[in-house]
Design an enzyme around this catalytic site. Structure first.
Site, PDB file in Angstrom:
ATOM      1  N   GLY A 105       6.374   7.295   0.527  1.00 20.50           N
ATOM      2  CA  GLY A 105       7.204   7.687   1.666  1.00 20.50           C
ATOM      3  C   GLY A 105       8.003   6.534   2.239  1.00 20.50           C
ATOM      4  N   LYS A 106       7.327   5.431   2.541  1.00 25.74           N
ATOM      5  CA  LYS A 106       8.032   4.268   3.085  1.00 25.74           C
ATOM      6  C   LYS A 106       8.814   3.545   1.991  1.00 25.74           C
ATOM      7  CE  LYS A 106       5.012   3.487   7.058  1.00 25.74           C
ATOM      8  NZ  LYS A 106       4.080   4.615   6.834  1.00 25.74           N
ATOM      9  N   CYS A 163       0.868  -1.186   0.000  1.00 21.24           N
ATOM     10  CA  CYS A 163       0.000   0.000   0.000  1.00 21.24           C
ATOM     11  C   CYS A 163       0.898   1.227   0.000  1.00 21.24           C
ATOM     12  CB  CYS A 163      -0.917  -0.006   1.216  1.00 21.24           C
ATOM     13  SG  CYS A 163      -1.860  -1.547   1.426  1.00 21.24           S
ATOM     14  N   CYS A 223      -1.447   3.493  11.087  1.00 17.89           N
ATOM     15  CA  CYS A 223      -1.279   4.711  11.878  1.00 17.89           C
ATOM     16  C   CYS A 223      -2.540   4.907  12.714  1.00 17.89           C
ATOM     17  CB  CYS A 223      -0.987   5.920  10.988  1.00 17.89           C
ATOM     18  SG  CYS A 223      -2.139   6.147   9.622  1.00 17.89           S
ATOM     19  N   ASP A 274      -0.237   0.212  -5.388  1.00 23.83           N
ATOM     20  CA  ASP A 274      -1.346   0.907  -4.738  1.00 23.83           C
ATOM     21  C   ASP A 274      -2.519   0.943  -5.705  1.00 23.83           C
ATOM     22  OD1 ASP A 274      -1.406   2.759  -2.053  1.00 23.83           O
ATOM     23  OD2 ASP A 274      -2.894   3.417  -3.506  1.00 23.83           O
ATOM     24  N   ASP A 297       1.171  -1.315   4.835  1.00 20.18           N
ATOM     25  CA  ASP A 297       0.825  -0.065   5.512  1.00 20.18           C
ATOM     26  C   ASP A 297      -0.638   0.187   5.184  1.00 20.18           C
ATOM     27  OD1 ASP A 297       0.742   2.389   6.709  1.00 20.18           O
ATOM     28  OD2 ASP A 297       2.126   3.378   5.346  1.00 20.18           O
TER      29      ASP A 297
END
Length: 392
Positions: free
Chosen positions: A223-224, A218, A343, A242, A290
């Site tokens: 960013g990751k 995902c 998160c 994604d 994620d």
């Protein structure tokens, strides 16, 4: 703008924020930007003042208010009662308060979160719930990740002295809040990326190595993915997938700036992801999930998100997380590592989700207990991180 005109502008923006929260519209930050894009007369001080009022009101009210005016009155009554005198003074000020508003604001009172969410978070934090939530509603700091493909943390620190960099863990630096990252030469040179310290830690815990095949299931805007590529020293194979075409399309420019060449972006068809990933079944050394989640760990950045979440939406997210975990499991080779990240601080999205997965998949084991990060304890966004391994 006069102080009273700023107050009226904040009320108008809050009305848009409340409507968006109720109907699934844009985030508060986006709404503020759009509002001022058509009001060029507002100076920088006006914009900052109005924005501060808007977010102060959002952070102060746990439940979704009925409208923007009620939200502002509720905030002012509890925190800045003197500003109520600006209502009805004429010009561009808010309309005068009516008798009902002078007595109370129906359905609006100070709070940290909607009651149903507060109860869920009590299962996680017990007597510390109020303190944890208060930290979740403070302003988030500004963190950078040093791109080790191009520089060391010490080198970047030397270049950012004006931003007062503070080293955190590994490649993380915290700089002065409000710093103009777009104006930093080190950003345009690909030496740093904006990334919360907790997000950086989540990416590092999968322990990606050079030469491996790694899947960022995902990936979003990457960013990751960028952090994983740096950990792999730009060696190996890194698939960034994604279902969001818009977010995925932002990745190539970031990859180029960072000097990353091993990433293979893949656009997935939601609900049919397995078809696009079929060639990877049983071959990945590591998969990061994620997963889409409530975002309860990011309320410092998006405090209105706690108004958006409903029990029904949470149930849909939990089901989607379980589906993505099952999909990720098919991609791993024996001994492969699965890093599950949300998160969120809600138990059903974190530890409970992993417990259910392990009960259904005896061929996986937990490498460690859940790693829980919170703003209060760790100074970063809230995350639940679990590392698993396929054992046959």
């Amino acid at each position: 703008m006069t102080p009273a005109a700023r107050l009226q502008a904040a009320i108008e923006i809050l009305e848009l924020v409340v409507t968006a929260a109720r109907e699934g519209g844009a985030a508060a930050d986006t709404i503020v930007q759009r509002y001022f894009s058509t009001r060029r007369y507002a100076g920088g001080g006006d914009r900052r003042g109005v924005r501060a009022l808007v977010f102060a009101a959002i952070r102060s009210l746990g439940e979704l208010p009925p409208n923007g005016r009620a939200a502002m009155i509720g905030y002012l009554r509890a925190h800045e009662p003197a500003m109520l005198e600006m209502f009805g003074v004429g010009g561009h000020a808010p309309d005068a308060l009516v008798p009902d508003e002078l007595e109370e604001v129906p359905g609006v009172e100070p709070g940290l979160a909607p009651a149903w969410l507060f109860e869920k978070l009590q299962l996680r934090f017990g007597n510390d719930t109020a303190a944890e939530l208060a930290a979740l509603l403070e302003r988030a700091p500004l963190d950078l990740r040093v791109n080790r493909l191009k520089a060391t943390r010490e080198e970047v620190q030397g270049l950012l002295l004006d931003a007062q960099p503070v080293p955190l863990h590994e490649d993380a630096l915290r700089i002065e809040n409000g710093a103009n990252v777009d104006g930093l030469a080190s950003f345009h040179q690909g030496l740093v990326e904006v990334q919360d310290a907790g997000s950086q830690l989540a990416a590092s815990l999968i322990a990606a190595h050079p030469g491996e095949t790694v899947v960022d299931l995902c990936a979003g805007a990457g960013g990751k993915t960028l952090a994983l590529a740096a950990a792999m020293r730009n060696e190996g194979r890194l698939i960034a997938s994604d279902t969001d075409r818009g977010r995925l399309s932002a990745m190539p420019a970031r990859l180029a700036r960072a000097g990353v060449t091993i990433v293979e972006p893949r656009l997935l068809d939601g609900g049919r992801e397995a078809e696009t990933l079929e060639d990877l079944v049983g071959s990945a050394h590591a998969v990061m999930v994620d997963a889409p989640c409530s975002g309860s760990g990011t309320w410092r950045r998006n405090p209105e998100a706690r108004w958006r979440l409903t029990p029904a939406r949470l149930s849909r997210l939990v089901a989607e997380q379980a589906r993505l975990l099952a999909l990720a499991a098919t991609l791993l080779r024996p001994g492969g590592r699965l890093c599950y990240v949300v998160c969120s601080l809600l138990p059903e999205e974190g530890a409970d989700q992993v417990t259910a997965f392990l009960a259904a998949r005896p061929d996986f084991r937990a490498l460690a207990s859940e790693r829980l990060l919170t703003p209060r304890a760790d100074g970063c966004d809230g995350f639940s991180i679990s590392n698993l391994q396929r054992i046959d």
